[in-house]
Design a protein around this motif. Structure first.
Motif, PDB file in Angstrom:
ATOM      1  N   HIS A   1      -4.237  -7.006  -0.385  1.00 36.66           N
ATOM      2  CA  HIS A   1      -3.331  -6.034   0.542  1.00 36.66           C
ATOM      3  C   HIS A   1      -3.679  -7.017   1.980  1.00 36.66           C
ATOM      4  O   HIS A   1      -3.433  -6.897   2.874  1.00 36.66           O
ATOM      5  CB  HIS A   1      -2.791  -5.012   1.040  1.00 36.66           C
TER       6      HIS A   1
ATOM      7  N   TRP B   1      -5.438  -2.417  -3.319  1.00 36.03           N
ATOM      8  CA  TRP B   1      -5.131  -2.391  -1.641  1.00 36.03           C
ATOM      9  C   TRP B   1      -6.546  -1.084  -0.801  1.00 36.03           C
ATOM     10  O   TRP B   1      -6.527  -1.382   0.036  1.00 36.03           O
ATOM     11  CB  TRP B   1      -3.512  -1.721  -1.009  1.00 36.03           C
TER      12      TRP B   1
ATOM     13  N   ASN C   1       1.026  -1.135   0.194  1.00 34.98           N
ATOM     14  CA  ASN C   1       0.268   0.005  -0.033  1.00 34.98           C
ATOM     15  C   ASN C   1       0.217   0.771   0.260  1.00 34.98           C
ATOM     16  O   ASN C   1       0.515   2.534  -0.581  1.00 34.98           O
ATOM     17  CB  ASN C   1      -0.941   0.331   1.474  1.00 34.98           C
TER      18      ASN C   1
ATOM     19  N   HIS D   1      -0.639  -6.542   5.145  1.00 37.23           N
ATOM     20  CA  HIS D   1      -1.099  -5.684   6.038  1.00 37.23           C
ATOM     21  C   HIS D   1      -0.824  -5.730   7.673  1.00 37.23           C
ATOM     22  O   HIS D   1      -0.676  -4.864   7.865  1.00 37.23           O
ATOM     23  CB  HIS D   1      -2.521  -6.100   6.219  1.00 37.23           C
TER      24      HIS D   1
END
Length: 141
Positions: free
Chosen positions: A55, A34, A1, A73
């Motif tokens: 993500h 994402w 991200n 993540h």
């Protein structure tokens, strides 16, 4: 991200944003945006081997036709204190999950950080995923 700004450094890198690409005649790669993403399960066929890149690994629950999902993540919950259980909103935080029916999810702990630039009992990792030809029902391949 946080890789969007770095993409100009890589000439052979392509960001998949709610797209499906063919890796071969029967292997599809689904890449989700994402931040906000469209569920693309309706565009997939069970006749293919479908790989989801997201993500947020919890998004795998939205898909019924995925064979392998790869996510990140949570950074493996950067700080893990022995004997302390913290409530985390993510269902899947690190490692390999067998989601039944030949469906797997691998959540990578990654290299970076979320808020604090610290890791404790959550080592950084890079994972190499190798696909081998075999039967879709063969759990060793």
């Amino acid at each position: 991200n946080h890789e969007d700004d770095s993409l100009t450094l890589y000439s052979n890198f392509r960001m998949l944003e709610d797209e499906i690409i063919n890796l071969s005649d029967n292997i599809k790669l689904v890449g989700l945006n994402w931040e906000k993403c469209e569920c693309l399960d309706y565009k997939l066929s069970r006749n293919n081997y479908n790989i989801l890149l997201s993500h947020y690994p919890d998004r795998v629950c939205e898909y019924s036709k995925i064979d392998l999902a790869l996510g990140a993540h949570s950074h493996g919950h950067q700080v893990n204190l022995p004997l302390c259980k913290f409530h985390h909103k993510e269902k899947y935080s690190k490692g390999l999950y067998d989601l039944k029916n030949n469906k797997y999810l691998y959540v990578n702990k990654g290299l970076g950080f979320s808020f604090l630039k610290i890791r404790f009992l959550s080592c950084k990792e890079i994972v190499k995923v190798e696909l081998r030809k075999g039967s879709k029902n063969d759990t060793d391949n």
